[in-house]
Design an enzyme around this catalytic site. Structure first.
Site, PDB file in Angstrom:
ATOM      1  N   GLU A 441     -11.926  12.630  43.681  1.00  0.00           N
ATOM      2  CA  GLU A 441     -10.826  12.258  44.557  1.00  0.00           C
ATOM      3  C   GLU A 441      -9.604  13.134  44.272  1.00  0.00           C
ATOM      4  OE1 GLU A 441      -7.553   8.653  45.033  1.00  0.00           O
ATOM      5  OE2 GLU A 441      -9.192   8.488  43.586  1.00  0.00           O
ATOM      6  N   ASP A 514      -9.981   7.477  40.751  1.00  0.00           N
ATOM      7  CA  ASP A 514      -9.008   6.846  39.861  1.00  0.00           C
ATOM      8  C   ASP A 514      -9.390   5.409  39.533  1.00  0.00           C
ATOM      9  OD1 ASP A 514      -7.543   9.144  39.924  1.00  0.00           O
ATOM     10  OD2 ASP A 514      -6.119   8.441  41.434  1.00  0.00           O
ATOM     11  N   ASP A 516      -7.921   2.669  39.749  1.00  0.00           N
ATOM     12  CA  ASP A 516      -6.944   1.751  40.337  1.00  0.00           C
ATOM     13  C   ASP A 516      -7.475   1.247  41.667  1.00  0.00           C
ATOM     14  OD1 ASP A 516      -6.726   3.911  42.007  1.00  0.00           O
ATOM     15  OD2 ASP A 516      -4.676   4.432  41.437  1.00  0.00           O
ATOM     16  N   ASP A 518      -6.643   2.073  44.775  1.00  0.00           N
ATOM     17  CA  ASP A 518      -6.981   3.152  45.707  1.00  0.00           C
ATOM     18  C   ASP A 518      -8.297   3.827  45.327  1.00  0.00           C
ATOM     19  OD1 ASP A 518      -4.797   2.762  47.300  1.00  0.00           O
ATOM     20  OD2 ASP A 518      -3.536   4.225  46.269  1.00  0.00           O
TER      21      ASP A 518
END
Length: 652
Positions: A441, A514, A516, A518
């Protein structure tokens, strides 16, 4: 040397003694396949269906609302109804006086279904059903409840054992028939519970005004079937467990005048829906009889639906997406369809006594006329359903076109290319089993990954931004998407019907996002893409999630990476010296190349989660809820699961 045959002598010897005359029921016993299909399981159960159909015919004229079917421990079949009761009065036939009951049990072409006044609509063919069952039974017993009396007669292999006689008084009306299939005819005389149950269930859907009780005593099974919803409920029942393309199901019923004013109206009733399978489930019925080989009502349905969808496709906006390809939605209408087509007519022409196919040609035109009118009404009410169906069928048609083109002319698909995506940093290893692809990403993380990787066997494909949700997109959008197309080009497998797992360039595909919310979204979107478009990559065990660390702790001169909150809490709790520095990573881009290698890419130290599908049906359901268009379903799912989300996770 062949002996010369004297044809003149043979002709003389072939005389009247070689000609055999068979009475009606003798012929049935000699050639049972002509009447019930065969002498195995199919023919055996057909005997029972002939009797049940007679009771249902009574329901069709509104004089019967309850039928009871029993298979007992002796493998006897018993069918009881509260219809009018078979006529028992004495009638004269060719100078011979005989009870009407005995006549219908012993003569092939005797019955009330030749009389339009007695049966406006029936499932019977030539009035032969009851007599055929009698002929092929070891014994048959019949009780008729009529005119305050109980009438009785018994038969052995079609031969009456007595005259029709009164055996009691009654205040009910109807008919009860008990018979046992003849072991001289049938190889196995055990009735099939599943076959009978399925037939009774479908009859209850086709006749919402009737209750059918079924008892199968060898298995201690007893059920009552009654379905007010009719064939609409039947279509929902057959579609159970599948994801529908549309929320609304097509259902209409209409009556048409017969060309003969003395005959009853023709009833056409159709329900259908499309789902996301490749299955064709089309059940056709004529006067409640399942026509397994279809016939004119089936042909009318296929042609009427095809003509309508092709016309609407050419008028739609989606036509521009596919107009360069010789495809039509009609070519794929049997994919994912669940349909019930039921017609009721006064003069059914079936092919064969087992009624496999309806032959009345005028029914085809009536069904086409029915669809022309009612499809227009339905899709004017639900225009979004028409768009969804067209989109779904065109996806199928396009994939089929790709497959045929590939086989016939070897034309390259839109994914076939010698050039790999420009952002791909490939590896030097040539053996797919040893090659790894990191789908990363963001350009920043992609840059670190390219510098930190082992170039011998690790390839990096950076992606940026949130990609397309293939659960909501149409197929052409998906295959042309600038986020998804590079993945397919890199993997080398192509997509859809052209997908070829043997061309896969990497046997370890690692999604690195990541740690998180997102990042979780990116992983979910990518997983949805693989699940929908390339499921074999998952089932072969080639897809993984990278697990990047969430925390970096500097403790003295030591650097420790921790991967979740639980690890962090346990580590800090066990520290003797509370002096430490902690960094929480917001994304992969915060790591330099060496850190990314140490924590997430080094095979000797990294953590990977292999993606697997233990239960494809459950996985499919969850994907549909979380990533599909059904917002109410997703909302309910979130509400149900909210109790499992801790406050700590919400505060992150």
């Amino acid at each position: 040397m062949k002996e010369k045959i004297d044809k003149r002598e043979l002709s003389k010897s072939y005389d009247g003694k070689h000609i055999r005359y068979l009475k009606s029921l003798e012929h049935v016993r000699l050639r049972p396949g002509m009447y019930v299909g065969n002498s195995s399981e199919k023919g055996l159960n057909h005997l029972l269906f002939e009797i049940i159909d007679n009771s249902i015919d009574e329901a069709l004229v509104g004089v019967c609302d309850t039928v009871k079917v029993t298979i007992n421990e002796k493998n006897e079949a018993i069918v009881e109804d509260n219809g009018r009761g078979i006529p028992v009065d004495i009638i004269e036939v060719y100078g011979e006086k005989k009870s009407a009951l005995e006549l219908v049990l012993t003569e092939l072409f005797a019955g009330g279904k030749f009389d339009n006044k007695a049966y406006k609509v029936s499932g019977g063919l030539h009035g032969v059903g009851l007599s055929v069952v009698n002929a092929l039974s070891e014994y048959l017993k019949v009780w008729v409840y009529k005119n305050d009396k109980i009438w009785y007669q018994e038969y052995h292999r079609g031969i009456p054992q007595s005259e029709v006689k009164i055996v009691g008084d009654t205040d009910i009306h109807g008919t009860k028939i008990l018979f046992k299939p003849d072991p001289e005819i049938f190889r196995d005389i055990k009735f099939s519970y599943e076959i009978i149950r399925n037939r009774i269930e479908e009859l209850s859907f086709l006749n919402s005004n009737i209750k059918i009780e079924f008892e199968y005593t060898p298995l201690k099974k007893k059920e009552i079937f009654h379905n007010d919803g009719g064939i609409l409920a039947f279509a929902f029942h057959l579609n159970k467990g599948h994801k529908s393309i549309t929320e609304n199901i097509f259902y209409k019923k209409e009556y048409f005048k017969h060309k003969d004013p003395n005959k009853s109206d023709i009833e056409v009733e159709i329900a259908f829906i499309f789902n996301e399978t490749d299955d064709e489930i089309i059940y056709t019925y004529a006067n409640n009889i399942r026509t397994y080989s279809g016939g004119m009502h089936y042909k009318g349905f296929i042609q009427g639906l095809s003509d309508y969808l092709d016309k609407k496709y050419e008028e739609s906006k989606i036509f521009n997406n596919y107009k360069s390809f010789p495809i039509k939605p009609s070519k794929e209408i049997k994919n994912g369809i669940v349909a019930i087509i039921s017609v009721k007519l006064p003069d059914p022409e079936f092919e064969g006594q087992t009624k496999e196919q309806l032959g009345n040609e005028y029914i085809k035109d009536i069904v086409i006329k029915f669809l022309e009118k009612n499809l227009k009404l339905h899709f004017e009410e639900f225009p979004e359903d028409l768009e969804k169906i067209l989109d779904y069928l065109l996806k199928k048609a396009y994939l089929r076109y790709q497959e045929k083109s590939s086989k016939a002319t070897k034309i390259k698909s839109i994914f076939d290319s010698d050039a790999l995506p420009g952002k791909l940093a490939d590896c030097s290893e040539t053996n797919p089993e040893l090659r790894e692809l990191f789908i990363v990403e963001g350009d920043s993380a992609g840059g670190s990954a390219k510098q930190g990787r082992d170039r011998r066997f690790q390839a990096i494909l950076p992606l940026w931004g949130k990609m397309l949700n293939v659960s909501k997109a149409n197929f052409m959008d998906a295959i042309n998407n600038d986020k998804l197309k590079p993945i397919v080009l890199t993997l080398g497998t192509d997509i859809g019907k052209n997908f070829d797992i043997s061309k896969l360039r990497y046997h370890k595909i690692i999604i690195m996002a990541d740690a998180d919310v997102d990042g979780s979204h990116i992983r979910t979107l990518l997983l949805t893409f693989f699940f929908r478009m390339m499921p074999e990559i998952i089932t072969r065990g080639y897809l993984y999630f990278a697990v990047p660390p969430l925390y970096r702790i500097k403790y003295g001169k030591e650097i420790i990476y921790l991967y979740d909150d639980e690890e962090k809490e346990n580590f800090i709790k066990n520290l003797k010296d509370k002096k430490y520095e902690i960094q929480r990573y917001k994304g992969l881009g915060e790591m330099n190349p060496s850190q990314l290698w140490e924590t997430t890419m080094d095979p000797s130290r990294r953590r990977l989660i292999k993606v697997s599908i233990d239960d494809a049906i459950e996985a499919d359901r969850i994907f549909y809820i979380l990533m599909g268009e059904e917002v109410p379903l997703r909302y309910s799912f979130i509400i149900d699961k909210a109790a499992f989300i801790s406050k700590d996770k919400l505060d992150m």
